[in-house]
Motif scaffolding. Structure first.
Motif: not given
Length: 140
Positions: A107-114
């Protein structure tokens, strides 16, 4: 007894108590053992896990203080190393599961879907790092 010996005994005892308290706090506060049994679906063996940890800590401490070395054939070291690696991996997995490290990190680095790529990067990095250590730093 001289003052140096008494001081050494005091420092050793204090260090042992502090380390033991930290280890117990790590296991109890985070609930590592119950979560590990939950993940592996071996809840009925929780007493065996506890006994193994206690015997391992006491035995490891005793052998460490005695300076004991074991000369085992390489063929016997393979299953021992495999079991040790599996245990450490499962312990790390239980710890990250308890702390929800991967969802928070993704979530912090913005890759929830990956998130699968994050997990694979961690696994492959661990494998490559372990192989690098064994190939370059371990003398057989």
């Amino acid at each position: 007894m001289t003052g140096n010996i008494i001081f050494g005994i005091f420092v050793g005892l204090a260090g042992g108590i502090a380390t033991g308290a930290g280890f117990v706090a790590f296991l109890t506060v985070l609930g590592v053992i119950p979560r590990l049994t939950q993940l592996t679906k071996t809840l009925k063996m929780v007493r065996s896990y506890e006994a193994a940890i206690i015997l391992g800590v006491v035995g490891g401490t005793w052998f460490g203080l005695q300076g004991t070395t074991f000369s085992l054939p390489t063929i016997l070291l393979i299953p021992i190393g495999l079991a040790d690696g599996i245990f450490n991996g499962m312990l790390a997995a239980a710890l990250t599961e308890v702390l929800n490290v991967f969802p928070i990190l993704s979530k912090r680095i913005g890759i929830q879907d990956k998130i699968i790529y994050l997990l694979m990067a961690l696994v492959l990095g661990k494998i490559v790092g372990s192989l690098f250590q064994w190939i370059y730093f371990v003398d057989l």
